[in-house]
Design a protein around this motif. Structure first.
Motif, PDB file in Angstrom:
ATOM      1  N   TYR A   1      70.353 -38.615  -7.966  1.00 28.79           N
ATOM      2  CA  TYR A   1      69.771 -38.994  -6.942  1.00 28.79           C
ATOM      3  C   TYR A   1      69.694 -38.122  -5.345  1.00 28.79           C
ATOM      4  O   TYR A   1      71.132 -37.754  -5.721  1.00 28.79           O
TER       5      TYR A   1
ATOM      6  N   HIS B   1      68.297 -37.938  -1.622  1.00 28.41           N
ATOM      7  CA  HIS B   1      67.450 -38.523  -0.766  1.00 28.41           C
ATOM      8  C   HIS B   1      67.695 -37.741   0.722  1.00 28.41           C
ATOM      9  O   HIS B   1      68.347 -36.151   0.860  1.00 28.41           O
TER      10      HIS B   1
ATOM     11  N   LEU C   1      60.941 -33.512  -0.685  1.00 25.62           N
ATOM     12  CA  LEU C   1      61.385 -34.683  -1.391  1.00 25.62           C
ATOM     13  C   LEU C   1      59.234 -35.853  -1.052  1.00 25.62           C
ATOM     14  O   LEU C   1      59.162 -36.246  -2.606  1.00 25.62           O
TER      15      LEU C   1
ATOM     16  N   LYS D   1      58.172 -36.813  -5.100  1.00 26.64           N
ATOM     17  CA  LYS D   1      57.881 -38.009  -5.471  1.00 26.64           C
ATOM     18  C   LYS D   1      56.908 -37.670  -5.617  1.00 26.64           C
ATOM     19  O   LYS D   1      55.846 -39.141  -6.203  1.00 26.64           O
TER      20      LYS D   1
ATOM     21  N   LYS E   1      61.383 -34.967 -13.789  1.00 26.52           N
ATOM     22  CA  LYS E   1      60.104 -35.799 -12.370  1.00 26.52           C
ATOM     23  C   LYS E   1      60.797 -36.647 -11.789  1.00 26.52           C
ATOM     24  O   LYS E   1      61.767 -37.524 -13.243  1.00 26.52           O
ATOM     25  N   ALA E   2      60.681 -36.476 -10.940  1.00 34.24           N
ATOM     26  CA  ALA E   2      61.838 -37.508 -10.286  1.00 34.24           C
ATOM     27  C   ALA E   2      60.945 -39.301  -9.831  1.00 34.24           C
ATOM     28  O   ALA E   2      59.578 -38.751  -9.670  1.00 34.24           O
ATOM     29  N   ILE E   3      61.124 -40.140  -9.044  1.00 28.77           N
ATOM     30  CA  ILE E   3      60.560 -41.044  -9.534  1.00 28.77           C
ATOM     31  C   ILE E   3      61.525 -41.487  -7.692  1.00 28.77           C
ATOM     32  O   ILE E   3      62.710 -41.829  -8.000  1.00 28.77           O
ATOM     33  N   VAL E   4      60.426 -42.186  -7.219  1.00 27.63           N
ATOM     34  CA  VAL E   4      60.660 -43.029  -5.949  1.00 27.63           C
ATOM     35  C   VAL E   4      62.027 -44.049  -5.839  1.00 27.63           C
ATOM     36  O   VAL E   4      61.061 -45.527  -7.320  1.00 27.63           O
TER      37      VAL E   4
ATOM     38  N   LYS F   1      68.743 -48.406  -3.983  1.00 32.98           N
ATOM     39  CA  LYS F   1      68.779 -47.512  -2.745  1.00 32.98           C
ATOM     40  C   LYS F   1      69.684 -48.112  -2.068  1.00 32.98           C
ATOM     41  O   LYS F   1      70.774 -46.471  -2.215  1.00 32.98           O
TER      42      LYS F   1
ATOM     43  N   LEU G   1      64.501 -41.975   2.080  1.00 36.30           N
ATOM     44  CA  LEU G   1      63.922 -41.725   1.504  1.00 36.30           C
ATOM     45  C   LEU G   1      64.804 -41.276  -0.023  1.00 36.30           C
ATOM     46  O   LEU G   1      65.234 -40.574   0.191  1.00 36.30           O
TER      47      LEU G   1
ATOM     48  N   LEU H   1      65.484 -40.060  -4.120  1.00 34.07           N
ATOM     49  CA  LEU H   1      64.835 -40.478  -4.803  1.00 34.07           C
ATOM     50  C   LEU H   1      65.651 -40.261  -6.686  1.00 34.07           C
ATOM     51  O   LEU H   1      66.746 -39.558  -6.101  1.00 34.07           O
ATOM     52  N   SER H   2      65.277 -40.725  -7.807  1.00 33.66           N
ATOM     53  CA  SER H   2      65.994 -40.710  -8.618  1.00 33.66           C
ATOM     54  C   SER H   2      65.539 -39.653  -9.340  1.00 33.66           C
ATOM     55  O   SER H   2      64.344 -39.727 -10.338  1.00 33.66           O
TER      56      SER H   2
END
Length: 231
Positions: A70, A72, A80, A84, A120-123, A130, A161, A163-164
Motif C-alpha cells: 500500500y 498513500h 498517485l 490510479k 498496476k496499482a488499484i484505488v 483504507k 488517497l 493505492l494497493s
C-alpha cells in the motif's frame, strides 16, 4: 505477463518475463517469505512510472498486508493520480548490508537484499481496507505506534488517497559473503573483506511543545529494525 514456470509452488512467486533475474541469476530468489521479510525491514520504496514519455522515480513510504503493498498520499499527488489510472509501475526496495572490499578495484562490491515488483496499482475504495492500510503504514514505520496515537478522523480519511499494488510479480536479489577476487590476486598483500553496515537509532528528541508529564512511549523506547541478513 504469463508465468515462465507454470508449476510455481505457493511459497514462491511465479517467475515471469519481467521478474526473471538475468544478470547473475544465482542471486535471484522468488521465495515469498524472503520477499515479505525484505519489504518489512525496509522503510522506503522507489516507485517508477512514466508520464507522457517522461520517466519518474519517486521515493515514498509504504505498508504491506499479506500480498499487497500500500502507498498513500494526497489525491493531488501526480504520482498517485498517474498510478490510479492503471499505468504500469515498478517498485523497488533495497537493504544495504555491507561493503565488500576486494584486492582489486574491479571486484569491489556490496552485500545487499533487494526486491523488484511489477504491476498496476488499484484505488482502495473500502473504508475498512483504507483504515487497515493506514494502520499498516504506521506499524511498518514504528511497530506498536498505532495503539498510542489518535486514529485518522473521517476528514483525514477522505483527504487521503490509498493505492494497493498486488504482489503478483515480485523477485528478490541477494548478495552475501566475502569478495570474489581473481585467483592471481589472492597472494597480494592487500586487506580484503567485508565492512558490515547497520542501521541504528539515536536518542529521541521530544517535540518542544510536548507536555512535561508525557513519558516516552513503549514503541519509541524499544524501537529497532531487524536487519538480519540471509545466509
Amino acid at each position: 505477463m504469463h508465468s515462465i514456470n507454470s508449476e510455481t509452488q505457493l511459497d514462491s512467486f511465479a517467475i515471469t518475463q519481467r521478474t526473471q533475474i538475468k544478470r547473475i541469476p544465482q542471486r535471484g530468489n522468488y521465495d515469498r517469505a524472503l520477499i515479505h521479510q525484505i519489504l518489512d525491514q525496509a522503510l522506503i520504496c522507489q516507485v517508477g512510472f512514466v508520464v507522457e514519455g517522461q520517466p519518474f522515480v519517486i521515493p515514498t513510504a509504504y505498508g504491506r498486508v499479506e500480498d499487497r503493498l500500500y502507498i498513500h498520499g494526497s489525491p493531488a499527488s501526480r504520482m498517485l493520480r498517474t498510478l490510479k489510472a492503471g499505468v504500469d509501475v515498478c517498485v523497488t526496495v533495497t537493504l544495504l548490508d555491507g561493503l565488500v572490499l576486494a584486492r582489486s578495484a574491479f571486484h569491489h562490491s556490496m552485500n545487499y537484499r533487494s526486491v523488484v515488483i511489477f504491476g498496476k496499482a488499484i484505488v482502495v475504495e473500502s473504508g475498512t481496507e483504507k483504515l487497515e492500510a493506514l494502520k499498516a503504514f504506521t506499524e511498518h514505520v514504528v511497530p506498536g505506534r498505532w495503539a498510542e496515537v489518535r486514529p485518522p478522523n473521517p476528514q483525514e480519511l477522505a483527504g487521503t488517497l490509498v493505492l494497493s499494488l498486488p504482489l503478483h510479480e515480485a523477485s528478490a536479489k541477494v548478495r552475501t559473503g566475502p569478495p570474489k577476487d581473481d585467483d592471481a590476486d589472492y597472494a597480494l598483500p592487500i586487506w580484503a573483506g567485508e565492512l558490515p553496515l547497520h542501521q541504528t537509532t539515536l536518542t529521541p528528541i521530544p517535540d518542544p511543545q510536548l507536555q512535561a508529564s508525557v513519558e516516552l512511549p513503549t514503541s519509541v523506547q524499544h524501537y529497532s529494525r531487524s536487519l538480519s541478513t540471509v545466509k
